[in-house]
Design an enzyme around this catalytic site. Sequence first.
Site, PDB file in Angstrom:
ATOM      1  N   ASP A 146      -7.591  49.262  99.651  1.00 28.69           N
ATOM      2  CA  ASP A 146      -8.872  49.943  99.482  1.00 28.69           C
ATOM      3  C   ASP A 146      -9.298  49.889  98.011  1.00 28.69           C
ATOM      4  OD1 ASP A 146     -11.074  51.484  99.920  1.00 28.69           O
ATOM      5  OD2 ASP A 146     -10.013  53.263 100.606  1.00 28.69           O
ATOM      6  N   ASP A 186       0.207  47.984  89.682  1.00 27.04           N
ATOM      7  CA  ASP A 186      -0.424  48.243  88.376  1.00 27.04           C
ATOM      8  C   ASP A 186      -0.544  46.953  87.566  1.00 27.04           C
ATOM      9  OD1 ASP A 186       2.298  48.628  88.673  1.00 27.04           O
ATOM     10  OD2 ASP A 186       2.507  50.123  87.106  1.00 27.04           O
TER      11      ASP A 186
END
Length: 351
Positions: free
Chosen positions: A246, A222
């Site tokens: 991804d 994050d």
Amino acid sequence: MEPTVPTKSKRAAARKVQAAPIATLIPGDGVGPEVIGAALEVIAAAGVTIRWDRQSAGAAALRRYNNPAPDELIESLKRTGVALKGPLETRIGEGYRSINVYLRKTLDLYANLRPTQSFSGVHTPFRNVDLIVVRENTEDLYSGIEHEVARGVVESVKVITAKASRRIARFAFEYARRNHRKSVTAIHKANIMKLSDGLFLKCARAVANEYPSIRYNEQIVDAACMRLVTDPSSFDVLLLENLYGDIVSDLCAGLVGGLGLVPGANFGEKGAIFEAVHGTAPDIAGKNLANPVAAILSGAMMLEYIGHGRAAKRMREAAASVLQSGKVLTRDLGGKASTQEMTAAVIRAMH
Ligand code: NAI
């Protein structure tokens, strides 16, 4: 210029250069046939003759053979060991399992490489973005192990192994070493997934110790996303598990102007499949609107892999000069040109 992708052994490459090399061609679904068609034209214009073994996969193969991954496709990939591929459609929440995941697992294409660089002429908040995303391609939540434990409760299994973690870390460090990159950052969520992401980090650290000249960093995913969109130049090579890779690679594509610009490749011990980062773009498919650059640059990565580095360089420079001049751009870049017009501009720029 340093090679940006791993290459086949010198002898194998020399053999391929003499006889026209054979490669599998998978046009794919949605915008796939349009952008792969563009890449083929540019490869031919760069003077490289390839004998293409054309195969269907995904929705196209389902329509044709009632099988999204026909045996002929797998046999061709095993035989040629190299492929240029368009995107394949995967339905959301239903339908057959992703054929991309299936191909990567079946052929053990464990390393996904996505070089993400700024182009002058493409206006983005940051200049000089130069990121190499290295994504583990065979496990994590993409193991496909999902079950309903009880009504209304499902489990998806995240698989992380030391073997796969070590080899992707080694790929990232080897890439960094060969291409004179300064640092590798492992991105993780080991504060929450202490065992799985913890194992991934442990393996990355062990491999990092063997490369003392390359700086090794770790960052929680994050915080890494926040830093990527505020200070991308603080990263160099990014090392990620499958799911984070991804997601973060699309974020990185956004930093340099979008999905239409970023190429990619999946490498294993026995072969490689080259494909753009983007998907089938169903909203613009069949309309001659797709940006062909990502597919053209993926084609250039493939040429480099099979020993045609000079032609690959010409393709990259031509695409960059078209972007820089800003005259012939597709709509995603604020222009009005069609896929075919932009492809023709790249070919003109090569001459
Ligand atoms: P997407 O990448 O197809 O499209 C996202 C957005 O980017 C759309 O607005 C699209 O128009 C735009 N875009 C993508 N490529 C572009 C290009 N070359 N030029 C201009 N604009 C472009 O992602 P989405 O919509 O999430 O997925 C659509 C399908 O593609 C799904 O079935 C998905 O599973 C599949 N997919 C396949 C991939 C592969 O085969 N490697 C990779 C990603 C998605």
